[in-house]
Design a protein around this motif. Sequence first.
Motif, PDB file in Angstrom:
ATOM      1  N   GLY A  95      12.726   7.180 -12.520  1.00 27.35           N
ATOM      2  CA  GLY A  95      14.064   8.233 -12.414  1.00 27.35           C
ATOM      3  C   GLY A  95      14.077   9.472 -11.898  1.00 27.35           C
ATOM      4  O   GLY A  95      14.944  10.378 -11.827  1.00 27.35           O
ATOM      5  N   ARG A  96      13.019   9.716 -10.938  1.00 36.95           N
ATOM      6  CA  ARG A  96      12.926  11.003 -10.253  1.00 36.95           C
ATOM      7  C   ARG A  96      11.765  10.607  -9.065  1.00 36.95           C
ATOM      8  O   ARG A  96      11.142   9.521  -9.151  1.00 36.95           O
ATOM      9  CB  ARG A  96      12.330  11.884 -10.989  1.00 36.95           C
ATOM     10  CG  ARG A  96      11.146  11.723 -11.545  1.00 36.95           C
ATOM     11  CD  ARG A  96      10.471  13.038 -12.481  1.00 36.95           C
ATOM     12  NE  ARG A  96       9.465  12.596 -13.138  1.00 36.95           N
ATOM     13  CZ  ARG A  96       8.179  12.840 -12.774  1.00 36.95           C
ATOM     14  NH1 ARG A  96       8.125  13.029 -11.430  1.00 36.95           N
ATOM     15  NH2 ARG A  96       7.060  12.349 -13.392  1.00 36.95           N
ATOM     16  N   VAL A  97      11.750  11.475  -8.093  1.00 38.13           N
ATOM     17  CA  VAL A  97      11.087  11.233  -6.878  1.00 38.13           C
ATOM     18  C   VAL A  97       9.411  11.550  -7.507  1.00 38.13           C
ATOM     19  O   VAL A  97       9.340  12.523  -7.842  1.00 38.13           O
ATOM     20  CB  VAL A  97      11.291  12.250  -5.730  1.00 38.13           C
ATOM     21  CG1 VAL A  97      10.239  12.034  -4.556  1.00 38.13           C
ATOM     22  CG2 VAL A  97      12.654  11.704  -5.114  1.00 38.13           C
ATOM     23  N   VAL A  98       8.535  10.433  -7.160  1.00 38.86           N
ATOM     24  CA  VAL A  98       7.150  10.800  -7.579  1.00 38.86           C
ATOM     25  C   VAL A  98       6.294  10.258  -6.158  1.00 38.86           C
ATOM     26  O   VAL A  98       6.625   9.559  -5.472  1.00 38.86           O
ATOM     27  CB  VAL A  98       6.828   9.710  -8.537  1.00 38.86           C
ATOM     28  CG1 VAL A  98       7.329  10.246 -10.006  1.00 38.86           C
ATOM     29  CG2 VAL A  98       6.888   8.204  -8.510  1.00 38.86           C
ATOM     30  N   LEU A 139       8.090   9.884  -0.269  1.00 37.85           N
ATOM     31  CA  LEU A 139       9.648  10.329  -0.005  1.00 37.85           C
ATOM     32  C   LEU A 139       9.582  12.043  -0.152  1.00 37.85           C
ATOM     33  O   LEU A 139       8.867  12.707  -0.939  1.00 37.85           O
ATOM     34  CB  LEU A 139      10.232  10.121  -1.346  1.00 37.85           C
ATOM     35  CG  LEU A 139      10.408   8.356  -1.515  1.00 37.85           C
ATOM     36  CD1 LEU A 139      11.560   8.108  -2.803  1.00 37.85           C
ATOM     37  CD2 LEU A 139      10.877   7.798  -0.374  1.00 37.85           C
ATOM     38  N   GLU A 140      10.652  12.429   0.712  1.00 36.98           N
ATOM     39  CA  GLU A 140      10.955  13.872   0.365  1.00 36.98           C
ATOM     40  C   GLU A 140      11.393  14.325  -0.909  1.00 36.98           C
ATOM     41  O   GLU A 140      12.082  13.621  -1.627  1.00 36.98           O
ATOM     42  CB  GLU A 140      12.076  14.130   1.643  1.00 36.98           C
ATOM     43  CG  GLU A 140      12.563  15.710   1.715  1.00 36.98           C
ATOM     44  CD  GLU A 140      13.767  15.727   2.190  1.00 36.98           C
ATOM     45  OE1 GLU A 140      14.554  16.810   2.168  1.00 36.98           O
ATOM     46  OE2 GLU A 140      14.204  14.826   3.094  1.00 36.98           O
ATOM     47  N   ALA A 141      10.902  15.523  -1.363  1.00 40.77           N
ATOM     48  CA  ALA A 141      11.044  16.154  -2.703  1.00 40.77           C
ATOM     49  C   ALA A 141      12.647  15.976  -2.738  1.00 40.77           C
ATOM     50  O   ALA A 141      13.392  16.534  -1.846  1.00 40.77           O
ATOM     51  CB  ALA A 141      10.612  17.474  -2.954  1.00 40.77           C
ATOM     52  N   PRO A 157      16.291   6.811  -4.027  1.00 41.16           N
ATOM     53  CA  PRO A 157      16.227   6.142  -5.258  1.00 41.16           C
ATOM     54  C   PRO A 157      17.471   6.314  -6.372  1.00 41.16           C
ATOM     55  O   PRO A 157      17.680   5.201  -6.904  1.00 41.16           O
ATOM     56  CB  PRO A 157      14.960   7.003  -5.931  1.00 41.16           C
ATOM     57  CG  PRO A 157      14.254   7.465  -4.722  1.00 41.16           C
ATOM     58  CD  PRO A 157      15.410   7.658  -3.951  1.00 41.16           C
ATOM     59  N   GLU A 158      18.309   7.185  -6.366  1.00 43.73           N
ATOM     60  CA  GLU A 158      19.356   7.402  -7.011  1.00 43.73           C
ATOM     61  C   GLU A 158      20.477   6.344  -6.524  1.00 43.73           C
ATOM     62  O   GLU A 158      20.958   5.586  -7.163  1.00 43.73           O
ATOM     63  CB  GLU A 158      19.905   8.705  -7.089  1.00 43.73           C
ATOM     64  CG  GLU A 158      20.959   8.839  -8.059  1.00 43.73           C
ATOM     65  CD  GLU A 158      21.479  10.457  -7.816  1.00 43.73           C
ATOM     66  OE1 GLU A 158      22.524  10.590  -8.272  1.00 43.73           O
ATOM     67  OE2 GLU A 158      20.904  11.437  -7.263  1.00 43.73           O
ATOM     68  N   VAL A 159      20.480   6.299  -5.143  1.00 42.15           N
ATOM     69  CA  VAL A 159      21.596   5.527  -4.797  1.00 42.15           C
ATOM     70  C   VAL A 159      21.266   3.860  -4.835  1.00 42.15           C
ATOM     71  O   VAL A 159      22.034   3.130  -5.146  1.00 42.15           O
ATOM     72  CB  VAL A 159      21.865   5.765  -3.320  1.00 42.15           C
ATOM     73  CG1 VAL A 159      22.896   4.728  -2.529  1.00 42.15           C
ATOM     74  CG2 VAL A 159      22.286   7.165  -2.958  1.00 42.15           C
ATOM     75  N   VAL A 208       0.812  -1.323  -0.195  1.00 41.12           N
ATOM     76  CA  VAL A 208       0.089  -0.269   0.050  1.00 41.12           C
ATOM     77  C   VAL A 208       0.813   1.434   0.070  1.00 41.12           C
ATOM     78  O   VAL A 208       0.351   2.204   0.059  1.00 41.12           O
ATOM     79  CB  VAL A 208      -0.995   0.032   1.175  1.00 41.12           C
ATOM     80  CG1 VAL A 208      -1.908  -1.257   1.098  1.00 41.12           C
ATOM     81  CG2 VAL A 208      -0.221   0.107   2.517  1.00 41.12           C
ATOM     82  N   SER A 209       2.262   0.980  -0.206  1.00 39.78           N
ATOM     83  CA  SER A 209       2.884   2.379   0.076  1.00 39.78           C
ATOM     84  C   SER A 209       4.117   2.172  -0.926  1.00 39.78           C
ATOM     85  O   SER A 209       5.322   1.417  -0.489  1.00 39.78           O
ATOM     86  CB  SER A 209       3.516   2.872   1.276  1.00 39.78           C
ATOM     87  OG  SER A 209       4.292   3.886   1.292  1.00 39.78           O
ATOM     88  N   ARG A 210       4.470   2.275  -2.258  1.00 36.13           N
ATOM     89  CA  ARG A 210       5.515   1.852  -2.952  1.00 36.13           C
ATOM     90  C   ARG A 210       6.273   3.141  -3.368  1.00 36.13           C
ATOM     91  O   ARG A 210       6.424   3.243  -4.982  1.00 36.13           O
ATOM     92  CB  ARG A 210       4.920   0.962  -4.060  1.00 36.13           C
ATOM     93  CG  ARG A 210       4.096  -0.241  -3.637  1.00 36.13           C
ATOM     94  CD  ARG A 210       4.458  -1.364  -4.386  1.00 36.13           C
ATOM     95  NE  ARG A 210       5.823  -1.786  -4.678  1.00 36.13           N
ATOM     96  CZ  ARG A 210       6.176  -2.841  -5.561  1.00 36.13           C
ATOM     97  NH1 ARG A 210       5.222  -3.351  -6.220  1.00 36.13           N
ATOM     98  NH2 ARG A 210       7.426  -3.014  -5.675  1.00 36.13           N
ATOM     99  N   GLY A 211       6.453   4.029  -2.859  1.00 32.71           N
ATOM    100  CA  GLY A 211       6.926   5.310  -3.172  1.00 32.71           C
ATOM    101  C   GLY A 211       8.605   5.000  -3.934  1.00 32.71           C
ATOM    102  O   GLY A 211       8.947   5.830  -4.758  1.00 32.71           O
ATOM    103  N   VAL A 212       9.281   4.187  -3.262  1.00 34.34           N
ATOM    104  CA  VAL A 212      10.713   4.032  -3.692  1.00 34.34           C
ATOM    105  C   VAL A 212      10.406   3.293  -5.024  1.00 34.34           C
ATOM    106  O   VAL A 212      11.325   3.807  -5.890  1.00 34.34           O
ATOM    107  CB  VAL A 212      11.463   3.293  -2.507  1.00 34.34           C
ATOM    108  CG1 VAL A 212      12.631   2.666  -3.272  1.00 34.34           C
ATOM    109  CG2 VAL A 212      11.911   4.058  -1.453  1.00 34.34           C
TER     110      VAL A 212
END
Length: 311
Positions: free
Chosen positions: A210-213, A229-231, A236-238, A199-203
């Motif tokens: 390729g960017r925070v959504v 995730l924080e803006a 995600p990049e790491v 229910v929470s798949r932000g990563v």
Amino acid sequence: MTARRVRVPGSLDLELAWEAVSGVLAPTPAVPSGLAPDALLKLETFQPTGSFKVRGALAAVAALPDGTPAVTASAGNHGLGMGYAAARSGADVTVVVSTRASQVKVDRIGAFPVRLVQHGDTYDEAEAHAMTLPGHYVSPYNDPAVIAGQGTIGRELDAQADGPLTVVAPVGGGGLLAGLSLWARERGGVRIAGVESAVSRGVSASVAAGRVVEVEVGETFADGLPGNLEAGCVTPEVIGTGAALTAVTDAEIRTALRWLFAEHGLVAEGAGAAGVAAVLAGKVEIVGRPVVVVSGRNITVPTYTGALQEP
């Protein structure tokens, strides 16, 4: 919210974190398990605060310039870690939690020498408020020292698990998975698998984009996993595309809690059992020796006993 500029951590951060963490914490056990052939459970439940989050907190407080106050937001376990680090170092620390944070965690945070603030109904609201307060903001996931601190789990595995590995860990904001990814690139021969709440798949959404959504976040008893995730978040990049990402349901997590109790006599919180849940459900492709991080044990008695009941 305006994106903060956060530096992407590197190998030097991991080295500095290892110095800070290994000087305070003993390595947590990596115990054999029948979960999968040749499997190990890496028991972060044995940490003094009951969670892996103390690693990142110690590394972050050690990285603060002398006399600089710290402020953070937490779903509970990071706040406990920051409290533990404050008690050891004398650092000035403020911890913001939501009004719906786990009461057992809130009570324990309040026992440390920190300023405890409750604000908002969600972690996201608590985080936004924390960023308005004076001091150096230490994110529980979007901070180079915190990420590197979580990666010290891998440094311990260097001595505990030989051969090719698949390391499975829970994912909320991605700090743990990012830290393990940082270490895995250094060691080689390691495949990283992250497990989110269904229910929470932000990563995973941010890695794919390729960017925070921002994603829709639902209700789960695994309170360490949900939230956006924080803006500008760097996790995600790491993590990148090298890690496999999957998700589990609350029902699968409850099955894992029962399995850990029945097979190992271990208590885990919902987020802490997410990796075990994914392996039990056949959602992780194992290459080499599996190592599953059981990341925390801080759960209320009613929530835990309720989860142990068969549906």
